[in-house]
Design a protein around this motif. Sequence first.
Motif, short mmCIF file in Angstrom:
data_model
loop_
_atom_site.label_atom_id
_atom_site.label_comp_id
_atom_site.label_asym_id
_atom_site.label_seq_id
_atom_site.Cartn_x
_atom_site.Cartn_y
_atom_site.Cartn_z
N GLN A 111 6.64 -10.18 11.47
CA GLN A 111 6.27 -10.34 10.08
C GLN A 111 6.21 -8.98 9.38
O GLN A 111 6.59 -8.84 8.21
CB GLN A 111 4.90 -11.02 9.98
CG GLN A 111 4.84 -12.42 10.54
CD GLN A 111 5.40 -13.43 9.58
OE1 GLN A 111 6.59 -13.41 9.26
NE2 GLN A 111 4.57 -14.33 9.09
N GLU A 112 5.75 -7.98 10.10
CA GLU A 112 5.69 -6.62 9.57
C GLU A 112 7.09 -6.13 9.22
O GLU A 112 7.31 -5.50 8.18
CB GLU A 112 5.04 -5.71 10.61
CG GLU A 112 4.63 -4.35 10.12
CD GLU A 112 3.90 -3.58 11.21
OE1 GLU A 112 4.57 -2.94 12.04
OE2 GLU A 112 2.66 -3.63 11.23
N ASP A 113 8.05 -6.44 10.09
CA ASP A 113 9.44 -6.06 9.83
C ASP A 113 9.95 -6.74 8.56
O ASP A 113 10.67 -6.13 7.76
CB ASP A 113 10.33 -6.43 11.01
CG ASP A 113 10.07 -5.57 12.24
OD1 ASP A 113 9.46 -4.50 12.10
OD2 ASP A 113 10.47 -6.00 13.35
N TRP A 114 9.59 -8.02 8.39
CA TRP A 114 10.03 -8.76 7.19
C TRP A 114 9.47 -8.10 5.94
O TRP A 114 10.19 -7.94 4.94
CB TRP A 114 9.58 -10.22 7.26
CG TRP A 114 9.95 -10.99 6.03
CD1 TRP A 114 11.13 -11.64 5.79
CD2 TRP A 114 9.17 -11.15 4.84
NE1 TRP A 114 11.12 -12.20 4.54
CE2 TRP A 114 9.94 -11.91 3.93
CE3 TRP A 114 7.90 -10.72 4.45
CZ2 TRP A 114 9.46 -12.27 2.67
CZ3 TRP A 114 7.42 -11.06 3.19
CH2 TRP A 114 8.20 -11.83 2.31
N VAL A 115 8.21 -7.72 5.96
CA VAL A 115 7.60 -7.07 4.80
C VAL A 115 8.36 -5.80 4.47
O VAL A 115 8.72 -5.55 3.30
CB VAL A 115 6.11 -6.78 5.07
CG1 VAL A 115 5.53 -5.88 3.98
CG2 VAL A 115 5.31 -8.07 5.17
N ASP A 117 11.45 -4.91 5.37
CA ASP A 117 12.84 -5.16 4.98
C ASP A 117 12.94 -5.76 3.58
O ASP A 117 13.98 -5.62 2.91
CB ASP A 117 13.51 -6.09 5.99
CG ASP A 117 13.65 -5.45 7.36
OD1 ASP A 117 13.52 -4.22 7.47
OD2 ASP A 117 13.86 -6.21 8.35
N THR A 118 11.91 -6.45 3.14
CA THR A 118 11.91 -7.05 1.81
C THR A 118 11.60 -6.02 0.73
O THR A 118 11.80 -6.28 -0.45
CB THR A 118 10.89 -8.21 1.75
OG1 THR A 118 11.18 -9.13 2.82
CG2 THR A 118 10.96 -8.97 0.44
N GLY A 119 11.11 -4.85 1.14
CA GLY A 119 10.79 -3.81 0.18
C GLY A 119 9.37 -3.86 -0.32
O GLY A 119 9.04 -3.25 -1.35
N ILE A 120 8.52 -4.57 0.40
CA ILE A 120 7.11 -4.69 0.02
C ILE A 120 6.31 -3.61 0.76
O ILE A 120 6.50 -3.40 1.96
CB ILE A 120 6.55 -6.08 0.39
CG1 ILE A 120 7.36 -7.17 -0.31
CG2 ILE A 120 5.07 -6.19 0.04
CD1 ILE A 120 7.08 -8.57 0.22
N GLY A 121 5.42 -2.92 0.06
CA GLY A 121 4.54 -1.97 0.71
C GLY A 121 3.44 -2.70 1.47
O GLY A 121 3.07 -3.82 1.12
N LEU A 122 2.91 -2.07 2.51
CA LEU A 122 1.88 -2.70 3.33
C LEU A 122 0.75 -1.71 3.59
O LEU A 122 0.98 -0.60 4.06
CB LEU A 122 2.47 -3.18 4.66
CG LEU A 122 1.49 -3.73 5.69
CD1 LEU A 122 0.78 -4.97 5.16
CD2 LEU A 122 2.22 -4.04 7.00
N VAL A 123 -0.47 -2.14 3.28
CA VAL A 123 -1.66 -1.37 3.61
C VAL A 123 -2.56 -2.27 4.44
O VAL A 123 -2.96 -3.34 3.99
CB VAL A 123 -2.41 -0.87 2.36
CG1 VAL A 123 -3.72 -0.21 2.75
CG2 VAL A 123 -1.53 0.09 1.57
N ARG A 124 -2.85 -1.83 5.65
CA ARG A 124 -3.70 -2.62 6.54
C ARG A 124 -5.16 -2.19 6.34
O ARG A 124 -5.54 -1.08 6.67
CB ARG A 124 -3.28 -2.44 7.99
CG ARG A 124 -1.95 -3.11 8.32
CD ARG A 124 -1.68 -3.07 9.82
NE ARG A 124 -0.47 -3.74 10.18
CZ ARG A 124 -0.37 -5.04 10.47
NH1 ARG A 124 -1.44 -5.81 10.39
NH2 ARG A 124 0.78 -5.56 10.81
#
Length: 490
Positions: A111-115, A117-124
């Motif tokens: 799921q992290e890879d999908w985020v 690859d979609t161009g969405i930033g991620l902050v945990r």
Amino acid sequence: MTDQGHTPGTQRPQQLVTDVVVLGGGAVGENAAGRVVQGGLEAILVEPSLIGGECSYWACMPSKALLRPGTALHAARSVAGSREAVTGTLDARSVLERRDSFTSHWDDSGQEDWVRDTGIGLVRGRGRLTGPRQVRVEYDDGGSVTISARHAVVLATGSVPAPPPLKGLDDIEYWGTREATSAQKVPPRLIVLGGGVAGTELSQAWARLGSKVTLVARHDVLEKYPEPARELVKAGLAEDGVDIRTHTGTDYVRPGVGGGVELGLDDGSVLTADRLLVATGRTPALANLGLEDLGLDGVRPESVRPETDDSGLVDGTDWLYVVGDAAGKVLLTHQGKYEARAAGTAIAARARGELPPSEAPAPWSRAAATADHAAVPQVVFTDPELAMVGLTLEQARADGINASETSLELSVAGSALHSDNYRGWAQMVVDEDRRVLVGVTFAGPDVSELLHSATIAVTGEVPLDRLWHAVPAYPTISEIWLRLLEKYGL
């Protein structure tokens, strides 16, 4: 921006700026962020736990993976010729291993890879609103970051269990739905408290895996569904050995002698089991998000529950959206994703000036989750299944609709071929003034596959005289459509 590759001891940014911040990285949050990015904006997803959320790891996927093997085995035993080939029972270990595969073993790297690859930033981390268009995220390992949004903040934080005020519950270890869908061993005896969808499905799943299950419900099982449909489901549970106690209250729960639990019922009797599963509903996860500190007109102080339009925009704001379970309208993953797509579309349209900042979008436009009002599809994945879209007869009449109902046993050539002694039921609810369907219910083995045709008919407001010309293929279970329309009088 993404911090999933952060190395402890390295410097993290303390301030970030983006177009849209989405709190909640479940399926609903992913859809909201994805639609925003498709609309040409930037988005950052904030999630303290697994990307993919409840549905992927503790709800929809694992629960259906637990149910499917039992349904497949029962289907094989329901047809002469194949039943003779069935020589054993479910292999619990294999079922649980297959379930684990559908949760990716609770690993969200895919799921992290999908985020990414979609161009969405991620902050945990855990996010909290600190002002208009501003979110502060606390990291689990210390430190924080403040994220400013140019256009919008979306709350897609889902829901949390709502345990009952049962004496002694806080003093024992019990299962919620998370523990029930991720358990690695079959409890010899299981008490399920709650007769809703989760309690009903999990009762059957664990009973078919070998547990002796007692289901306790304060009212009836699946009480919001039409009675003939829920009676078929209850018969299926009873056939699997589930002891169903409806219209039964509880007084207390306590540790059992020698282990397990004891549940005291309001009739003075006591149930004992190795495990207690509490599945008494869920409530929007809006606590500790800072809503109560913002002074928003669209947030009711007594409940901290936002009022929104059909795009998810909170009343009185031009920047705050709430979607999915967090909005408290329809607690279903597919409907939450639909709301998220509408919200993302609306945010992008407002950012481009195509939709006024605080103006509600037109009904049935891509920026409005209009179907939430009267065309919600839902399935109970028990065996037999229960599938419904739209309104029941009682709901339709309560809404002021001049409604009639047509119902019959689901008995056509396709059902007879599907399994020996097939038992099912079907109902359609008609708005007599407009001569369109406003609700459809099916109960029986594999009826969930009939639901989308019903959803199209209800959502599209297909006139009955035109629906008559949608010819069902023979011999399929969908021929029930013809029988319903014939009984109605067409």
